[in-house]
Design a protein around this motif. Structure first.
Motif, mmCIF file in Angstrom:
data_model
loop_
_atom_site.group_PDB
_atom_site.id
_atom_site.type_symbol
_atom_site.label_atom_id
_atom_site.label_comp_id
_atom_site.label_asym_id
_atom_site.label_seq_id
_atom_site.Cartn_x
_atom_site.Cartn_y
_atom_site.Cartn_z
ATOM 1 N N ALA A 40 51.478 -1.968 28.682
ATOM 2 C CA ALA A 40 50.931 -1.548 29.973
ATOM 3 C C ALA A 40 51.978 -1.609 31.083
ATOM 4 N N HIS A 41 52.914 -2.564 31.016
ATOM 5 C CA HIS A 41 53.929 -2.672 32.059
ATOM 6 C C HIS A 41 55.157 -1.815 31.762
ATOM 7 N N GLY A 42 55.128 -1.093 30.629
ATOM 8 C CA GLY A 42 56.236 -0.222 30.276
ATOM 9 C C GLY A 42 56.007 1.206 30.739
ATOM 10 N N TRP A 43 56.967 2.079 30.387
ATOM 11 C CA TRP A 43 56.828 3.490 30.730
ATOM 12 C C TRP A 43 56.091 4.205 29.612
ATOM 13 N N ASN A 44 55.009 4.884 29.969
ATOM 14 C CA ASN A 44 54.228 5.673 29.024
ATOM 15 C C ASN A 44 54.232 7.117 29.497
ATOM 16 N N GLY A 45 54.551 8.042 28.585
ATOM 17 C CA GLY A 45 54.533 9.418 29.044
ATOM 18 C C GLY A 45 55.173 10.416 28.110
ATOM 19 N N ILE A 46 55.276 11.642 28.610
ATOM 20 C CA ILE A 46 55.789 12.780 27.865
ATOM 21 C C ILE A 46 57.259 12.972 28.221
ATOM 22 N N LEU A 47 58.103 12.908 27.202
ATOM 23 C CA LEU A 47 59.546 13.038 27.381
ATOM 24 C C LEU A 47 60.019 14.487 27.271
ATOM 25 N N TRP A 48 59.382 15.248 26.399
ATOM 26 C CA TRP A 48 59.805 16.629 26.147
ATOM 27 C C TRP A 48 58.597 17.426 25.691
ATOM 28 N N SER A 49 58.588 18.705 26.008
ATOM 29 C CA SER A 49 57.572 19.601 25.469
ATOM 30 C C SER A 49 58.175 20.983 25.290
ATOM 31 N N GLY A 50 57.753 21.652 24.232
ATOM 32 C CA GLY A 50 58.171 23.022 23.973
ATOM 33 C C GLY A 50 56.940 23.895 23.885
ATOM 34 N N LEU A 51 56.362 24.208 25.028
ATOM 35 C CA LEU A 51 55.055 24.858 25.093
ATOM 36 C C LEU A 51 55.178 26.308 25.563
ATOM 37 N N ASP A 52 54.141 27.072 25.251
ATOM 38 C CA ASP A 52 54.030 28.425 25.808
ATOM 39 C C ASP A 52 52.611 28.606 26.331
ATOM 40 N N ALA A 53 52.320 29.788 26.837
ATOM 41 C CA ALA A 53 51.025 30.029 27.467
ATOM 42 C C ALA A 53 49.864 29.882 26.500
ATOM 43 N N HIS A 54 50.123 29.998 25.202
ATOM 44 C CA HIS A 54 49.046 29.961 24.214
ATOM 45 C C HIS A 54 48.670 28.535 23.806
ATOM 46 N N ASP A 55 49.627 27.601 23.803
ATOM 47 C CA ASP A 55 49.318 26.258 23.299
ATOM 48 C C ASP A 55 49.375 25.171 24.365
ATOM 49 N N ALA A 56 49.722 25.518 25.605
ATOM 50 C CA ALA A 56 49.937 24.491 26.623
ATOM 51 C C ALA A 56 48.672 23.693 26.934
ATOM 52 N N ASP A 57 47.566 24.352 27.166
ATOM 53 C CA ASP A 57 46.340 23.635 27.547
ATOM 54 C C ASP A 57 45.859 22.716 26.434
ATOM 55 N N ALA A 58 45.950 23.172 25.200
ATOM 56 C CA ALA A 58 45.533 22.335 24.072
ATOM 57 C C ALA A 58 46.441 21.118 23.939
ATOM 58 N N ALA A 59 47.743 21.303 24.143
ATOM 59 C CA ALA A 59 48.673 20.186 24.055
ATOM 60 C C ALA A 59 48.426 19.173 25.171
ATOM 61 N N ILE A 60 48.156 19.672 26.370
ATOM 62 C CA ILE A 60 47.856 18.765 27.484
ATOM 63 C C ILE A 60 46.607 17.949 27.179
ATOM 64 N N ALA A 61 45.569 18.598 26.687
ATOM 65 C CA ALA A 61 44.323 17.895 26.364
ATOM 66 C C ALA A 61 44.543 16.862 25.274
ATOM 67 N N ALA A 62 45.377 17.174 24.285
ATOM 68 C CA ALA A 62 45.647 16.239 23.191
ATOM 69 C C ALA A 62 46.354 14.987 23.702
ATOM 70 N N GLN A 63 47.282 15.149 24.643
ATOM 71 C CA GLN A 63 47.990 13.982 25.167
ATOM 72 C C GLN A 63 47.088 13.130 26.053
ATOM 73 N N ILE A 64 46.206 13.760 26.786
ATOM 74 C CA ILE A 64 45.229 12.984 27.570
ATOM 75 C C ILE A 64 44.357 12.151 26.643
ATOM 76 N N ARG A 65 43.903 12.742 25.548
ATOM 77 C CA ARG A 65 43.082 12.000 24.590
ATOM 78 C C ARG A 65 43.857 10.829 24.003
ATOM 79 N N HIS A 66 45.114 11.067 23.662
ATOM 80 C CA HIS A 66 45.934 10.002 23.068
ATOM 81 C C HIS A 66 46.076 8.812 24.011
ATOM 82 N N PHE A 67 46.463 9.064 25.248
ATOM 83 C CA PHE A 67 46.715 7.956 26.161
ATOM 84 C C PHE A 67 45.420 7.316 26.656
ATOM 85 N N ARG A 68 44.361 8.081 26.731
ATOM 86 C CA ARG A 68 43.063 7.474 27.041
ATOM 87 C C ARG A 68 42.657 6.490 25.948
ATOM 88 N N ALA A 69 42.857 6.890 24.685
ATOM 89 C CA ALA A 69 42.508 6.010 23.565
ATOM 90 C C ALA A 69 43.351 4.743 23.586
#
Length: 258
Positions: A40-69
């Motif tokens: 919790a006191h460390g850095w949590n986040g996205i370091l790199w992404s290789g997204l396009d218009a077709h997969d960006a929203d799904a990838a964003i939602a997946a990362q929200i689910r991961h960090f929420r869990a």
């Protein structure tokens, strides 16, 4: 320095090929995304992404689910050359909040001025123990007006478990801490990172920022790092430019609170 080539190397080594930045953290690739999950006191986040218009929203939602869990608020570190072009708008629509944009700047360590003078009565001290970390936290809280206790815990973790990956320094004026900074030494990389660089009010404009850059550049060069990189605020960018740093791109933290 070929800026395009250097930026490509930066992406490959510090983003795609990132290693955990402290004890208890792990870096993993999830499809088109590289993320770090840590304490919790460390850095949590996205370091790199290789997204396009077709997969960006799904990838964003997946990362929200991961960090929420995981019960972690996290940062999507968005660089100016990341795609798709509307990724920032997509992050905002998904509930992220944008923080201040900075400029990713890089210099070759061998090209930087080797020495910068200190004001009279000021000495530099390496941070190696709890008292040194306490002074770093004190400087950051006075300089930036924020709670820096999490930084202190991360620095203590690094010094205990992997002291070779960080070099912190504090400037003392008549024994009182007035400036502090740290150098992150990414293993297996050509880049060492400048972080912190805070000076308390009353001591600004006296060359301490430049002196701490030069001090850390000497450490990086001695450890074999070819480049120094820094996320520069608008206030420090002109100083770094005069020292020989060049802008590679911009970087903006997009923060999602859990």
């Amino acid at each position: 320095m070929d800026l395009q080539q250097t930026r490509t190397l930066f992406d490959r080594q510090l983003r795609l090929g990132a290693r955990p930045d402290g004890p208890g953290a792990r870096v993993e690739r999830d499809g088109p995304v590289v993320r770090q999950t840590g304490p919790a006191h460390g850095w949590n986040g996205i370091l790199w992404s290789g997204l396009d218009a077709h997969d960006a929203d799904a990838a964003i939602a997946a990362q929200i689910r991961h960090f929420r869990a995981a019960g972690r608020s996290f940062e999507w570190k968005l660089y100016g050359h990341d795609g798709p072009a509307d990724l920032a708008a997509r992050l905002l629509a998904a509930g992220f909040a944008a923080e201040e944009r900075e400029t990713l700047m890089v210099a070759e360590t061998a090209a930087l001025p080797p020495h910068e003078g200190l004001p009279d009565g000021v000495e530099l001290r390496a941070v190696t123990d709890e008292e040194g970390v306490r002074m770093v936290v004190e400087v950051h809280e006075r300089a930036f007006g924020t709670d820096s206790s999490a930084l202190g815990r991360r620095l203590l973790d690094q010094l205990a478990a992997a002291p070779g990956t960080v070099a912190a320094v504090v400037a003392l004026a008549d024994g009182a801490p007035v400036s502090a900074a740290r150098l992150e030494l990414a293993e297996g990389s050509d880049f060492a990172g400048l972080y912190g660089g805070g000076t308390v009010e009353g001591w600004r404009g006296r060359g301490l920022y430049r002196a701490l850059v030069a001090h850390r550049a000497r450490i990086a060069a001695a450890r074999g790092y070819r480049y120094l990189q820094v996320d520069a605020a608008d206030t420090s960018r002109p100083i770094l430019t005069r020292l020989g740093f060049a802008a590679l791109t911009t970087t903006t933290p997009y923060v999602y609170e859990v």
